[in-house]
Design a protein around this motif. Structure first.
Motif, PDB file in Angstrom:
ATOM      1  N   TYR B   6      25.252 -17.467   5.844  1.00 31.36           N
ATOM      2  CA  TYR B   6      24.282 -17.710   6.909  1.00 31.36           C
ATOM      3  C   TYR B   6      23.239 -16.613   6.854  1.00 31.36           C
ATOM      4  O   TYR B   6      23.543 -15.464   6.525  1.00 31.36           O
ATOM      5  CB  TYR B   6      25.018 -17.690   8.249  1.00 31.36           C
ATOM      6  CG  TYR B   6      24.274 -18.342   9.383  1.00 31.36           C
ATOM      7  CD1 TYR B   6      24.106 -19.728   9.407  1.00 31.36           C
ATOM      8  CD2 TYR B   6      23.740 -17.593  10.412  1.00 31.36           C
ATOM      9  CE1 TYR B   6      23.427 -20.333  10.447  1.00 31.36           C
ATOM     10  CE2 TYR B   6      23.063 -18.194  11.461  1.00 31.36           C
ATOM     11  CZ  TYR B   6      22.911 -19.577  11.465  1.00 31.36           C
ATOM     12  OH  TYR B   6      22.246 -20.169  12.503  1.00 31.36           O
ATOM     13  N   LEU B   7      22.011 -16.952   7.187  1.00 33.90           N
ATOM     14  CA  LEU B   7      20.953 -15.948   7.124  1.00 33.90           C
ATOM     15  C   LEU B   7      20.992 -15.055   8.367  1.00 33.90           C
ATOM     16  O   LEU B   7      20.454 -15.407   9.412  1.00 33.90           O
ATOM     17  CB  LEU B   7      19.579 -16.623   7.006  1.00 33.90           C
ATOM     18  CG  LEU B   7      18.407 -15.669   6.805  1.00 33.90           C
ATOM     19  CD1 LEU B   7      18.467 -15.029   5.418  1.00 33.90           C
ATOM     20  CD2 LEU B   7      17.078 -16.373   7.012  1.00 33.90           C
ATOM     21  N   ALA B   9      19.411 -12.137   9.503  1.00 31.67           N
ATOM     22  CA  ALA B   9      18.231 -11.374   9.055  1.00 31.67           C
ATOM     23  C   ALA B   9      17.866 -10.299  10.071  1.00 31.67           C
ATOM     24  O   ALA B   9      16.742 -10.206  10.532  1.00 31.67           O
ATOM     25  CB  ALA B   9      17.076 -12.336   8.813  1.00 31.67           C
ATOM     26  N   ARG B  33      10.127 -15.469  12.708  1.00 35.11           N
ATOM     27  CA  ARG B  33       9.227 -14.719  11.844  1.00 35.11           C
ATOM     28  C   ARG B  33       7.812 -15.230  12.062  1.00 35.11           C
ATOM     29  O   ARG B  33       7.607 -16.420  12.247  1.00 35.11           O
ATOM     30  CB  ARG B  33       9.610 -14.895  10.371  1.00 35.11           C
ATOM     31  CG  ARG B  33      10.886 -14.163   9.968  1.00 35.11           C
ATOM     32  CD  ARG B  33      10.732 -12.647  10.035  1.00 35.11           C
ATOM     33  NE  ARG B  33      11.954 -11.974   9.636  1.00 35.11           N
ATOM     34  CZ  ARG B  33      12.870 -11.463  10.478  1.00 35.11           C
ATOM     35  NH1 ARG B  33      12.687 -11.557  11.783  1.00 35.11           N
ATOM     36  NH2 ARG B  33      13.947 -10.869  10.015  1.00 35.11           N
ATOM     37  N   VAL B  35       4.144 -16.338  11.040  1.00 34.21           N
ATOM     38  CA  VAL B  35       3.457 -16.940   9.889  1.00 34.21           C
ATOM     39  C   VAL B  35       1.976 -16.565   9.943  1.00 34.21           C
ATOM     40  O   VAL B  35       1.359 -16.262   8.928  1.00 34.21           O
ATOM     41  CB  VAL B  35       3.634 -18.476   9.882  1.00 34.21           C
ATOM     42  CG1 VAL B  35       2.813 -19.120   8.775  1.00 34.21           C
ATOM     43  CG2 VAL B  35       5.115 -18.825   9.716  1.00 34.21           C
ATOM     44  N   TYR B  40       4.833 -19.167  14.558  1.00 32.33           N
ATOM     45  CA  TYR B  40       6.131 -18.604  14.213  1.00 32.33           C
ATOM     46  C   TYR B  40       7.042 -19.630  13.567  1.00 32.33           C
ATOM     47  O   TYR B  40       7.007 -20.816  13.910  1.00 32.33           O
ATOM     48  CB  TYR B  40       6.826 -18.047  15.468  1.00 32.33           C
ATOM     49  CG  TYR B  40       6.131 -16.809  15.954  1.00 32.33           C
ATOM     50  CD1 TYR B  40       6.483 -15.559  15.458  1.00 32.33           C
ATOM     51  CD2 TYR B  40       5.066 -16.902  16.839  1.00 32.33           C
ATOM     52  CE1 TYR B  40       5.805 -14.419  15.866  1.00 32.33           C
ATOM     53  CE2 TYR B  40       4.379 -15.766  17.254  1.00 32.33           C
ATOM     54  CZ  TYR B  40       4.754 -14.538  16.756  1.00 32.33           C
ATOM     55  OH  TYR B  40       4.087 -13.416  17.141  1.00 32.33           O
ATOM     56  N   THR B  41       7.866 -19.143  12.652  1.00 34.03           N
ATOM     57  CA  THR B  41       8.970 -19.941  12.128  1.00 34.03           C
ATOM     58  C   THR B  41      10.226 -19.534  12.876  1.00 34.03           C
ATOM     59  O   THR B  41      10.464 -18.341  13.105  1.00 34.03           O
ATOM     60  CB  THR B  41       9.149 -19.692  10.623  1.00 34.03           C
ATOM     61  OG1 THR B  41       8.106 -20.381   9.926  1.00 34.03           O
ATOM     62  CG2 THR B  41      10.497 -20.217  10.122  1.00 34.03           C
ATOM     63  N   TRP B  42      11.012 -20.522  13.257  1.00 37.41           N
ATOM     64  CA  TRP B  42      12.329 -20.269  13.856  1.00 37.41           C
ATOM     65  C   TRP B  42      13.338 -20.215  12.724  1.00 37.41           C
ATOM     66  O   TRP B  42      13.583 -21.224  12.053  1.00 37.41           O
ATOM     67  CB  TRP B  42      12.678 -21.374  14.849  1.00 37.41           C
ATOM     68  CG  TRP B  42      11.800 -21.340  16.061  1.00 37.41           C
ATOM     69  CD1 TRP B  42      10.520 -21.804  16.160  1.00 37.41           C
ATOM     70  CD2 TRP B  42      12.122 -20.781  17.343  1.00 37.41           C
ATOM     71  NE1 TRP B  42      10.022 -21.569  17.429  1.00 37.41           N
ATOM     72  CE2 TRP B  42      10.989 -20.945  18.172  1.00 37.41           C
ATOM     73  CE3 TRP B  42      13.252 -20.162  17.882  1.00 37.41           C
ATOM     74  CZ2 TRP B  42      10.956 -20.518  19.500  1.00 37.41           C
ATOM     75  CZ3 TRP B  42      13.218 -19.735  19.203  1.00 37.41           C
ATOM     76  CH2 TRP B  42      12.089 -19.904  19.996  1.00 37.41           C
ATOM     77  N   LEU B  43      13.915 -19.060  12.510  1.00 36.10           N
ATOM     78  CA  LEU B  43      14.973 -18.928  11.513  1.00 36.10           C
ATOM     79  C   LEU B  43      16.256 -19.561  12.089  1.00 36.10           C
ATOM     80  O   LEU B  43      16.317 -19.871  13.281  1.00 36.10           O
ATOM     81  CB  LEU B  43      15.178 -17.444  11.163  1.00 36.10           C
ATOM     82  CG  LEU B  43      13.992 -16.781  10.437  1.00 36.10           C
ATOM     83  CD1 LEU B  43      14.344 -15.333  10.075  1.00 36.10           C
ATOM     84  CD2 LEU B  43      13.589 -17.546   9.178  1.00 36.10           C
ATOM     85  N   PRO B  44      17.279 -19.758  11.242  1.00 32.72           N
ATOM     86  CA  PRO B  44      18.468 -20.504  11.699  1.00 32.72           C
ATOM     87  C   PRO B  44      19.041 -20.005  13.024  1.00 32.72           C
ATOM     88  O   PRO B  44      19.359 -20.802  13.911  1.00 32.72           O
ATOM     89  CB  PRO B  44      19.458 -20.283  10.541  1.00 32.72           C
ATOM     90  CG  PRO B  44      18.589 -20.150   9.333  1.00 32.72           C
ATOM     91  CD  PRO B  44      17.365 -19.404   9.805  1.00 32.72           C
ATOM     92  N   LEU B  47      16.725 -20.908  15.924  1.00 35.14           N
ATOM     93  CA  LEU B  47      16.661 -22.357  16.149  1.00 35.14           C
ATOM     94  C   LEU B  47      17.897 -22.866  16.885  1.00 35.14           C
ATOM     95  O   LEU B  47      17.814 -23.802  17.676  1.00 35.14           O
ATOM     96  CB  LEU B  47      16.478 -23.087  14.816  1.00 35.14           C
ATOM     97  CG  LEU B  47      16.211 -24.588  14.936  1.00 35.14           C
ATOM     98  CD1 LEU B  47      14.922 -24.864  15.703  1.00 35.14           C
ATOM     99  CD2 LEU B  47      16.152 -25.247  13.560  1.00 35.14           C
ATOM    100  N   LEU B  50      17.061 -22.385  20.460  1.00 33.32           N
ATOM    101  CA  LEU B  50      16.032 -23.348  20.860  1.00 33.32           C
ATOM    102  C   LEU B  50      16.635 -24.737  21.048  1.00 33.32           C
ATOM    103  O   LEU B  50      16.333 -25.442  22.014  1.00 33.32           O
ATOM    104  CB  LEU B  50      14.937 -23.393  19.794  1.00 33.32           C
ATOM    105  CG  LEU B  50      13.676 -24.195  20.135  1.00 33.32           C
ATOM    106  CD1 LEU B  50      12.890 -23.510  21.251  1.00 33.32           C
ATOM    107  CD2 LEU B  50      12.783 -24.378  18.909  1.00 33.32           C
ATOM    108  N   ARG B  51      17.510 -25.138  20.138  1.00 30.83           N
ATOM    109  CA  ARG B  51      18.121 -26.469  20.215  1.00 30.83           C
ATOM    110  C   ARG B  51      19.039 -26.606  21.425  1.00 30.83           C
ATOM    111  O   ARG B  51      19.210 -27.690  21.974  1.00 30.83           O
ATOM    112  CB  ARG B  51      18.902 -26.769  18.933  1.00 30.83           C
ATOM    113  CG  ARG B  51      18.051 -26.931  17.692  1.00 30.83           C
ATOM    114  CD  ARG B  51      17.355 -28.282  17.640  1.00 30.83           C
ATOM    115  NE  ARG B  51      16.644 -28.466  16.387  1.00 30.83           N
ATOM    116  CZ  ARG B  51      15.346 -28.755  16.292  1.00 30.83           C
ATOM    117  NH1 ARG B  51      14.607 -28.887  17.379  1.00 30.83           N
ATOM    118  NH2 ARG B  51      14.784 -28.925  15.111  1.00 30.83           N
TER     119      ARG B  51
END
Lengths: 604, 604
Positions: B6-7, B9, B33, B35, B40-44, B47, B50-51
């Motif tokens: 799993y990432l 980070a 992160r 962009v 922004y990107t939602w990393l795993p 997310l 968020l979900r």
């Protein structure tokens, strides 16, 4: 769900501007509405289907070890400039400027963004392989959006990107994704095929497309009768064949000796230009003619592509030739007349080399001993042409045609057949195209910096909904596989508003099915039975139960599957049991096989 | 999930450009992160949170009878021109042109699109009320995007739109949505308040904001100590008060007789312009001074706004005045000097009317019997000014100030207190603003065509994630409420790679918890224990179990809640039982109350 509290937006009229059946049915069933060209809103009923596809895709991606992320829809130009695609992606990339005049695009795909992240997050081979997916809204500014959500501008896509320290690791993950895709389409109960595909502008070394089989499909896909070989026609290799489709070995290609053969002869063919006309006039088979297409060369000038008269040019293959300009561009008629002295319909391969026009001859054209072609003179053709004698040996032989049904399979096993497919998935071995351009590297086991190898894997989530309809419908409407159906079962009470027994029984059955997790629609609208039945069929709900006073008086309700033509009486006492065997399990999707006799035995 | 696959980070450094704690922690925990600015990107890991928010929002919306739809992100200009917002939405609306030069925007909200659909789909009062929601990506081109996902340009929003045949039906649905919002924030375990709010540019007659309480909030929200009254400071009504905050009746406002009072006197105040400086120099309380702000008038010219020296202007209230230009624009210093003959710091209300400048006086300024103000002469102020005597009675009294702590509540019960809040939801009674402009009507019970009444209801899904962190963190990291946590529990095995007993026990506990539906993270990384503990705290995982050789030898594992400061030994045999009482139920979210004594009794 009770229909009286739900937007059932069915329409009787077939919308005039909907060309394909899935687009018509999605509008008629009230699944989608157009907002502008290629932009659609998913109404409640359509969104239920979309979400079911999404859930299955997500579940199989997670099972395959991919990690979900969510990247932005709007992407900065800088990343696309780094990969080189800002300038060469073409007009499908919707470019825009923000309030500060900085350049962005509405993302059609996310190779750049994910590679940018992962060059920062991944440092060591120990973190690899890693596979990231998202289910996200994409935008492609299609020149001519059409077919509803099948070729929309905004669409929902699952895209995944994997990162590897070497090719073997990519190959392994690619196989895992291939299996995951197969599992997805299996669970969706769609008839599909995975086929070898051309990698196109995304780049990379190998790829497979997943096609839902449907007569209305835009793609030709090719199967072997004698092996697992399957490919998109863009990619399927065409071998050298003789007039009956029989395999010819390449050994003699273009070098067939003309000793003892009749001499070439120029004949008058006034006003004749198509292969059909030439064949008829001169009484030769189209398979014994050669057509010559002049296209623009990669470095200016013209290039001649020669094909057997009854074969068609494969543009993707032609574009791979160094000599040919990409995208493939047919030469202007005026340019041809100036260079050759005749119209396109009278061109032949003879003497073109002398005019400095390189000649590329398809394998199956190159094995014709004597052929008929244009005479490079207006209104005349040549018969009895022999490549070696009349054209010379200075030409390239290549595979530049589309295969045809009956061609030998390129793996040597069986012959090819062609079907229509709708592309719903595409997996790619990208290699280092993006990681090299964007300098995304990790340290390998030896502490050496290596550029990562990448794969990418797409599924058209919204397109699957349309493809499923193209494959599953009849004149009354959609026929959903249960895994995709917006509702698994519809209860149609007759006279619900006035009949107390009907209302009580219907409400009770509705509650019981809901409590067991089934997606039930109770059509409690104050509408005529005919309207409710027609809507149930249009919406494609797999199972239907009708509840009326007359039946209840005899302790019966009526059951029908969407595919059946007749109702079946079910004893009231047995209704819930019967439905639990007939319907797929709400969680696992599994179905107990209905024993018809047993069920009937329990009905009255 | 196994951490090795799993990432994770996480970062040690606090990112320099992150101003607020939630932004810092989301970056440090590897949730998001950047962009580009505001993208922004939602990393795993992010997310997952968020979900979880998304799922709770969706569930409560469906329970409240709303139907989910999905509208496109890109919207055609025509609809916005129809509502009138194409020209007056301002620069936050990102406008763009497609390949055919047709105009579109990246949707910041969807009133136009849904109203367009519903004027086509809804025809009769029988179809009403109807409420449609979506959870969809929005874009607002903020001038200065900041605070990470708190004020991003692209963000995930739940927006809902309801349609009604009359006001009563809107009121009913509005109440239902108010309750649904309360249920959402209750389930998220956030400390929040619903407050009356200004309807702003969306329009409409009434609205409430939902605020997560946090010291770092950008909004001031106002509460009564004696009632349920709560409002955004933009909206909270300020009554007329005396120097100690005591309520003054409006009856005497501006009309206080000056008999027996000292005459006004002009005094030299060289180089003095702020209220503080004036108060000190002249030894008067700031509450006995009046400041006069000159702003641009709605029809050109200037308008004077007079406030008690220690009060602040409320721009939203001022903009509601007919005389004042919207948006509120302070007059240019040069314009002021030309009109009055002095700098802004020396202006007073006297003689402005004579110069054609309308005067608007805040309620609490108008009740001061004698006040000090600028003399409209550079370097001079006037003391002992009386409104009636020295200014004249020709001015408007209005509420144009922000309330302050200790003010009387406008409902007459108790006094006001002020806290900071982060706006995460906003519900509006829109009325017919959009349905009128876009001609969206239905037939009512009498067969008469009536324009529909509308409500709209927003929740900032991605912002909730940041707000939850602002409210729940410590110096080590995030402290997630269980409903939002990316993982409910983390298992930290010590020496996992080498110790067979540790590995076996950890893997087994992991499998058992997963089988029971818990979100478990097994930190099987080959990292030092300190790294794992720090990451677990940074990520904010509510429950932590440590498994080591020494503990296992004594049949013990260590348990700690994220909020606790010490470990607690749990008997190995009792581990699963203990955790099932300590953790919230994976489906219902309910928790059995842990009986400490009982648990301890079973541990060694």
């Amino acid at each position: 769900m009770k229909a009286s509290q739900y937007l059932i937006a069915t329409q009787k009229e077939t919308p005039a501007d909907a060309e394909v059946i899935s687009h018509q049915l999605m509008l008629k069933a009230g699944m989608i509405r157009k907002v502008a060209a290629g932009l659609y809103t998913w109404l409640p009923l359509g969104l239920r289907v979309l979400r079911k596809v999404e859930a299955i895709v997500r579940d199989e991606m997670e099972k395959a070890g991919a990690q979900e992320v969510l990247m932005p829809g709007i992407q900065p130009a800088e990343l696309w400039q780094e990969s080189g695609r800002w300038s060469n992606f073409g007009d499908e990339l919707l470019r825009l400027k923000d309030r500060h005049q900085r350049e962005f695009c509405v993302g059609p795909t996310h190779e750049e963004v994910i590679t940018d992240h992962m060059r920062n997050e991944l440092h060591s081979y120990k973190q690899l392989p890693a596979n990231f997916f998202q289910i996200q809204t994409k935008f492609r500014d299609e020149r001519r959006p059409r077919f509803g959500v099948m070729r929309a501008r905004e669409f929902l896509m699952k895209d995944a990107y994997s990162f590897h320290v070497d090719q073997q690791s990519l190959d392994d993950t690619y196989d895992i994704m291939y299996q995951a895709y197969s599992a997805i389409f299996d669970r969706l109960s769609l008839r599909y095929r995975a086929v070898q595909a051309d990698s196109g502008s995304i780049g990379g070394s190998a790829s497979h497309e997943f096609h839902v089989l449907a007569d209305s499909g835009e793609d030709d896909i090719v199967f072997s009768s004698g092996s697992e070989y399957a490919a998109n026609i863009e990619k399927a290799e065409a071998l050298a064949v003789g007039p009956e489709g029989e395999l010819c070995t390449d050994a003699f290609t273009g070098h067939i000796d003309s000793s003892g053969m009749p001499a070439a002869e120029s004949v008058s063919t006034p006003g004749v230009s198509s292969i059909d006309e030439v064949s008829k006039l001169l009484n030769v088979s189209p398979s014994a003619t050669v057509k010559t297409l002049l296209v623009e060369g990669a470095e200016g000038g013209l290039v001649a592509l020669c094909l057997r008269g009854d074969h068609s040019l494969n543009a993707v293959k032609a574009e791979k030739l160094d000599e040919v300009l990409t995208p493939l561009t047919m030469a202007d008629e005026a340019v041809i007349e100036k260079a050759i002295g005749c119209k396109p319909g009278s061109i032949g391969p003879q003497s073109l080399k002398a005019k400095g026009i390189p000649l590329i001859v398809d394998r199956s054209a190159a094995v014709i001993p004597l052929f008929t072609a244009g005479a490079n003179e207006e209104g005349r053709h040549c018969t009895n042409l022999n490549w070696k004698r009349d054209v010379g040996e200075d030409f390239t032989v290549a595979d530049i045609r589309n295969v045809v049904s009956g061609d030998p399979s390129p793996d040597g096993k069986g012959t090819l057949d062609i079907k229509r497919g709708i592309e719903v998935g595409h997996i790619f071995k990208l290699g280092d195209k993006y990681s090299q351009a964007m300098n995304a590297s990790v340290l390998n086991e030896n502490g050496k910096k290596v550029v990562m190898t990448m794969g990418c894997y797409g599924i058209g989530v919204s397109r699957i909904v349309a493809a499923a309809i193209e494959q599953n419908h009849d004149e009354a409407g959609i026929i959903w596989p249960e895994a995709l159906a917006p509702f698994t079962i519809v209860l149609i009470p007759l006279n619900y508003q006035k009949s107390e027994p009907v209302r009580t029984f219907s409400d009770d059955l509705y509650s019981q099915l809901r409590a067991r997790g089934y997606d039930v629609l109770l059509d409690d609208r104050n509408e005529r039975p005919g309207v409710k039945f027609a809507d149930a069929e249009l919406l494609g709900i797999p199972h239907r139960v009708t509840i009326g006073d007359r039946g209840l008086a005899e302790n019966e309700i009526e059951y029908r599957q969407r595919n059946d033509t007749e109702n079946r009486s079910i004893a009231v006492d047995n209704a819930l049991n019967f439905l639990q065997t007939a319907l797929a399990h709400p969680k696992t999707g599994e179905r107990l096989i209905v024993d018809d006799a047993a069920a009937e035995g329990q009905s009255k």
